[in-house]
Design a protein around this motif. Structure first.
Motif, short mmCIF file in Angstrom:
data_model
loop_
_atom_site.label_atom_id
_atom_site.label_comp_id
_atom_site.label_asym_id
_atom_site.label_seq_id
_atom_site.Cartn_x
_atom_site.Cartn_y
_atom_site.Cartn_z
N ILE A 184 24.55 -25.93 19.47
CA ILE A 184 22.96 -26.41 20.00
C ILE A 184 22.38 -25.25 20.78
CG2 ILE A 184 22.96 -28.02 21.97
CD1 ILE A 184 25.52 -28.79 22.19
N VAL A 185 21.49 -25.64 19.88
CA VAL A 185 19.44 -25.43 20.22
C VAL A 185 18.97 -26.11 20.91
CG1 VAL A 185 17.69 -24.30 19.26
CG2 VAL A 185 19.92 -23.34 18.24
N ASN A 186 18.70 -25.82 22.03
CA ASN A 186 17.85 -26.54 22.81
C ASN A 186 16.52 -26.00 23.05
OD1 ASN A 186 17.81 -29.39 24.61
ND2 ASN A 186 16.68 -27.52 26.45
N ALA A 187 15.76 -26.73 23.53
CA ALA A 187 14.30 -26.53 23.32
C ALA A 187 13.21 -26.62 23.78
CB ALA A 187 13.60 -25.66 22.20
N LYS A 245 4.03 -25.08 19.69
CA LYS A 245 4.49 -23.54 20.40
C LYS A 245 5.34 -23.83 21.71
CE LYS A 245 1.43 -22.67 17.61
NZ LYS A 245 1.63 -21.40 16.92
N LEU A 246 6.19 -22.50 21.67
CA LEU A 246 7.55 -22.99 22.87
C LEU A 246 6.41 -21.66 24.08
CD1 LEU A 246 9.88 -21.35 22.05
CD2 LEU A 246 9.87 -23.18 21.66
N GLN A 250 31.54 -23.49 23.05
CA GLN A 250 30.13 -24.48 23.11
C GLN A 250 29.32 -23.81 23.50
OE1 GLN A 250 29.79 -28.78 24.01
NE2 GLN A 250 27.96 -27.51 25.34
N LEU A 251 28.77 -22.91 22.11
CA LEU A 251 27.87 -21.98 23.12
C LEU A 251 26.38 -23.36 22.68
CD1 LEU A 251 28.24 -18.65 20.63
CD2 LEU A 251 28.62 -19.61 22.69
N MET A 252 25.18 -23.01 24.19
CA MET A 252 24.03 -23.62 23.81
C MET A 252 22.84 -22.26 23.84
SD MET A 252 22.16 -24.58 27.74
CE MET A 252 20.93 -25.58 28.04
N VAL A 253 22.22 -22.40 22.80
CA VAL A 253 20.93 -21.33 22.48
C VAL A 253 19.62 -21.93 23.44
CG1 VAL A 253 19.34 -20.43 20.70
CG2 VAL A 253 22.79 -20.93 20.71
N GLU A 254 18.87 -20.67 24.35
CA GLU A 254 17.87 -21.30 24.46
C GLU A 254 16.78 -20.46 23.87
OE1 GLU A 254 17.36 -22.51 28.93
OE2 GLU A 254 19.52 -23.01 28.90
N GLY A 255 16.77 -20.08 23.21
CA GLY A 255 15.65 -18.99 22.43
C GLY A 255 16.15 -17.23 22.64
N GLY A 256 14.52 -16.74 22.13
CA GLY A 256 13.01 -17.52 21.64
C GLY A 256 13.19 -17.61 19.95
N GLY A 257 12.34 -17.87 19.70
CA GLY A 257 12.44 -18.38 18.01
C GLY A 257 12.78 -17.54 17.53
N GLU A 258 12.66 -15.90 17.63
CA GLU A 258 13.40 -14.83 16.93
C GLU A 258 15.00 -15.24 16.34
OE1 GLU A 258 11.85 -13.09 14.83
OE2 GLU A 258 9.39 -13.12 15.39
#
Length: 221
Positions: A4-7, A14-15, A148-156
């Motif tokens: 799950i990507v969360n941002a 823009k981040l 379950q993996l939570m991805v918090e960034g960054g954009g790359e």
């Protein structure tokens, strides 16, 4: 494995600013939502750029949520994962404290001295030659029991995960700010797609704080 990507992004996507300084895009309600998602995850994943820019801790903030994890026979905090091809993570980074297990994913190009320094603070995963092979690294994380993996960034990193076909879900808070700047990071940076663009299926729209949380499922896996 569920990724799950969360941002949180500004209204113009823009981040953060072109200075790559951390900005408060969302508010208290969204912070609580993110904390609940962390608490529900087995690990929180970031790229080394996020570590260098923000020095995040990536732990669960709410005492009750940590207690609930322990009652469920889980550690109080999820594991933390840094994707760091060349081993640039500082050994005094907050993410390497003893609040939770930390995995650092390296490539074979990471210098030996950096490997040795990081090995005193984290579990090392080596996958890929010049850069981290995300498919192999995530397969190893799954073997470690992280489902379950939570991805918090960054954009790359987020772009690379979409490129590798590893993202299952995107949760994006869109906040009431205009940041602008052609050099400001966006949700998915990297080289960018020119064909076979990942497509998303909208699952939910929820108003929160002064923005909205958009939940998409990736439908072209």
């Amino acid at each position: 494995m569920d990724v799950i990507v969360n941002a949180a992004a500004s209204a113009d996507g823009k981040l953060s600013s072109r200075r790559r300084e951390q900005l408060a895009i969302s508010g208290a309600d969204d912070f609580a939502r993110v904390d609940r998602l962390r608490a529900a995850s087995d690990a929180v994943v970031v790229g080394v750029g996020t570590v260098l820019a923000d020095d995040p801790h990536l732990t669960v903030k709410d005492d009750d949520l940590r207690s609930q994890r322990r009652e469920d026979d889980r550690p109080g905090n999820p594991a933390r994962v840094v994707v760091d091809s060349s081993g640039r993570t500082p050994t005094d980074a907050a993410i390497l404290d003893d609040e939770a297990t930390t995995y650092v994913c390296l490539s074979e190009a990471a210098p030996v001295d950096r490997r040795m320094a990081l090995a005193d603070h984290a579990e090392l995963i080596t996958a890929g030659e010049g850069r981290v092979d995300l498919l192999r690294a995530f397969a190893t994380l799954q073997e470690e029991g992280l489902e379950q993996l939570m991805v918090e960034g960054g954009g790359e990193l987020i772009f690379s995960l979409f490129e590798a076909g590893l993202v299952d879900e995107l949760r994006l808070f869109v906040g009431p700010k205009i940041i602008g700047g052609r050099d400001a990071p966006t949700l998915a940076d990297g080289e960018g797609f020119v064909s076979e663009f990942p497509t998303l299926e909208l699952a939910a729209v929820d108003r929160l704080d002064d923005g909205v949380v958009l939940t998409w499922r990736v439908d072209d896996r």
